[in-house]
Motif scaffolding. Sequence first.
Motif, PDB file in Angstrom:
ATOM      1  N   GLN A   1      -6.695   0.265   2.190  1.00  9.22           N
ATOM      2  CA  GLN A   1      -6.911  -0.684   0.957  1.00  9.22           C
ATOM      3  C   GLN A   1      -8.360  -0.300   0.311  1.00  9.22           C
ATOM      4  O   GLN A   1      -8.901   0.626   0.886  1.00  9.22           O
ATOM      5  CB  GLN A   1      -7.117  -2.187   1.409  1.00  9.22           C
ATOM      6  N   ASN A   2      -8.902  -1.076  -0.814  1.00 12.09           N
ATOM      7  CA  ASN A   2     -10.084  -0.779  -1.030  1.00 12.09           C
ATOM      8  C   ASN A   2     -10.697  -2.234  -1.125  1.00 12.09           C
ATOM      9  O   ASN A   2     -10.191  -3.097  -1.298  1.00 12.09           O
ATOM     10  CB  ASN A   2      -9.893   0.191  -2.286  1.00 12.09           C
ATOM     11  N   THR A   3     -11.874  -2.202  -1.908  1.00 14.47           N
ATOM     12  CA  THR A   3     -12.680  -3.332  -2.074  1.00 14.47           C
ATOM     13  C   THR A   3     -12.008  -4.517  -2.778  1.00 14.47           C
ATOM     14  O   THR A   3     -12.031  -5.437  -2.587  1.00 14.47           O
ATOM     15  CB  THR A   3     -14.139  -3.204  -2.290  1.00 14.47           C
ATOM     16  N   PHE A   4     -11.569  -3.874  -4.132  1.00 21.33           N
ATOM     17  CA  PHE A   4     -10.618  -4.775  -4.791  1.00 21.33           C
ATOM     18  C   PHE A   4      -9.249  -5.339  -4.421  1.00 21.33           C
ATOM     19  O   PHE A   4      -8.903  -6.502  -4.469  1.00 21.33           O
ATOM     20  CB  PHE A   4     -10.537  -4.343  -6.255  1.00 21.33           C
ATOM     21  N   SER A   5      -8.609  -4.193  -3.799  1.00 20.24           N
ATOM     22  CA  SER A   5      -7.182  -4.703  -3.357  1.00 20.24           C
ATOM     23  C   SER A   5      -7.307  -5.815  -2.454  1.00 20.24           C
ATOM     24  O   SER A   5      -6.371  -6.512  -2.148  1.00 20.24           O
ATOM     25  CB  SER A   5      -6.344  -3.444  -2.858  1.00 20.24           C
ATOM     26  N   GLU A   6      -8.479  -5.451  -1.598  1.00 20.42           N
ATOM     27  CA  GLU A   6      -8.364  -6.630  -0.469  1.00 20.42           C
ATOM     28  C   GLU A   6      -8.755  -7.977  -0.758  1.00 20.42           C
ATOM     29  O   GLU A   6      -8.255  -8.793  -0.013  1.00 20.42           O
ATOM     30  CB  GLU A   6      -9.919  -5.880   0.434  1.00 20.42           C
TER      31      GLU A   6
ATOM     32  N   ASP B   1     -10.398  -6.056   7.652  1.00 20.01           N
ATOM     33  CA  ASP B   1     -11.443  -4.829   7.370  1.00 20.01           C
ATOM     34  C   ASP B   1     -12.477  -5.411   8.328  1.00 20.01           C
ATOM     35  O   ASP B   1     -12.943  -6.317   8.390  1.00 20.01           O
ATOM     36  CB  ASP B   1     -11.760  -5.066   6.004  1.00 20.01           C
TER      37      ASP B   1
ATOM     38  N   THR C   1     -13.314   2.867  -0.407  1.00 20.24           N
ATOM     39  CA  THR C   1     -12.151   2.985   0.317  1.00 20.24           C
ATOM     40  C   THR C   1     -12.169   2.530   1.605  1.00 20.24           C
ATOM     41  O   THR C   1     -13.225   3.011   2.336  1.00 20.24           O
ATOM     42  CB  THR C   1     -11.713   4.560   0.190  1.00 20.24           C
TER      43      THR C   1
ATOM     44  N   PHE D   1      -7.249  -9.284  -3.444  1.00 16.63           N
ATOM     45  CA  PHE D   1      -5.674  -9.716  -3.653  1.00 16.63           C
ATOM     46  C   PHE D   1      -4.982 -10.120  -2.498  1.00 16.63           C
ATOM     47  O   PHE D   1      -4.051 -10.934  -2.271  1.00 16.63           O
ATOM     48  CB  PHE D   1      -4.995  -8.806  -4.374  1.00 16.63           C
ATOM     49  N   ASN D   2      -5.247  -9.397  -1.344  1.00 14.46           N
ATOM     50  CA  ASN D   2      -4.468  -9.641  -0.159  1.00 14.46           C
ATOM     51  C   ASN D   2      -5.048 -10.853   0.622  1.00 14.46           C
ATOM     52  O   ASN D   2      -4.029 -11.540   1.477  1.00 14.46           O
ATOM     53  CB  ASN D   2      -4.597  -8.586   0.901  1.00 14.46           C
TER      54      ASN D   2
END
Length: 551
Positions: free
Chosen positions: A157-162, A144, A152, A164-165
Amino acid sequence: MTKKINLFANLKSDFSSGLVVFLVALPLCLGIALASGAPLFSGIISGIVGGIVVGYLSQSHLSVSGPAAGLTAIVLTSISDLGAFNIFLTAVLLAGIIQLALGFLKAGSISNYFPTNVIEGMLAGIGVIIILKQVPHAFGYDKDYEGDESFTQLDGQNTFSELFNILDKVTIGAIVIAVISLLILILWNKVDVLKKLKLIPPALVAVVVSILLNEYFIQTGSSLAISKEHLVNLPIPSSLDEFKNIIVLPDFTAVTNSKVWVVAITIAIVASIETLLCIEAADRMDKLRRYTDTNVELKAQGIGNIISSLLGGLPMTSVVVRTSANSDAGAKSKMSTIIHGVMLLVSVLGIPVLLNKIPLATLAAVLLMVGYKLARPSVFIHFWQKGKYQFVPFIATFGAVVLTDLLKGVALGIFISIISILRGNIKRAYEFRKEEYNEGDIIHIELAQEVSFLNKAAIKSTLYSIPEGSKLVIDASKTIYIAHDVQDLIKEFKTIRAKEENINVKLVGFKDSYDLDDSEGYSNTVTIEHRYNVMKRKLEKIENKEITFKE
């Protein structure tokens, strides 16, 4: 008369803070340009103009201007729709002219209506966003772009899913450098030996240490070495002609294009609102409690955008992240902002190779400290203790900024604040002891200082609930203004319903001009609607067995 400011009065502290802002602004300018689909140098140009030109013209002592994350989606879409970057620059030029006009029209005065709790909620929200967005960079995951503030992301992705990545893309060397940088930033002003070196910015020390440490990893072939994609990536022109191509001029023939005007108006409005919000935030951060003329700020931003467009730069606003970093670094005047702009210019022209050795993990550590100071737990406790009318707009703004973006979050906070004000005014329109009253009791209603049409419904409901045969005192001794709607309501109650239901009404403190005395003329103009309401109330009482009939 405006007091003349000596820009060199606090040069030591301003130079130190300007250096910190420069280190923060460099990757942000590049990241926002990359995400906007614009040439990378367009972000740097915007940062230079924002620092030197807007910094000089502005009256704000802490605000820092440059390319803004809030405009990224608009810029990306506009460049695609208009078909060429030079046509887009024409829209930026027009946007600057519009902002300049707004300044002369004194449109900046709307910033006085931004509630403090909403501004503080916005700052706390941005603080949390900075922390969440910088954690991946601290772990060496830089997919990002640097400077993204939206929930978004452009990569889907979004702030939270990033977050976990990160687990699959951890770079140990980046973590080591981020941790060491954080330790330097935290301990620099706490260890007695280091306090003596307070003139040296801890952010600069962290950057130098990280560069040397990574160079050591590279030279020794260590697995901790950070690769090029996790470092600052400033373009380096290989020839004079290539350097000349950096300056892109607007296509002035596109002025007649209606799409260009739509983009210009959009940029002018969004950039102006973001700037005004940031200026209010900057004034809140100022420990000396100095205030900025927002109309002058709009003029400065307008001139800045005009010059930026003529040099091939992105549109700019006053930016909260850079402003917060400036405040935290101890800036005393706008000289700090100007110094950061000069440093951007000099470094890009003179030392781009050295800048490209800075690990993004170190800059993430600097921003993590900024984010924490914006979203300190004490801020939440402070507004919780102020009560629900202060806390609800604050926490709503905070949550919406984190989960959407800055403008939507502030809009929600202002909307909730307005609702809270209206409800508060309605409730504070009068004082009425809500107890069970019986016939013959004396009931007191004390009106507030101002009673508007918004209070009509509540007062009407209260008067409707007065039991038959009561004695009612309506006290307006403290009241300065009563809306005509409420005057008519009280007059109708006194002259019609009070007589029908044997309610003895005494008016205290009402002005003679209100003309609320009993009059036959008014009593005789009883509407069909009123007669209907009287009969309706009596039927309701019969149904509720409040009235009984003897056989």
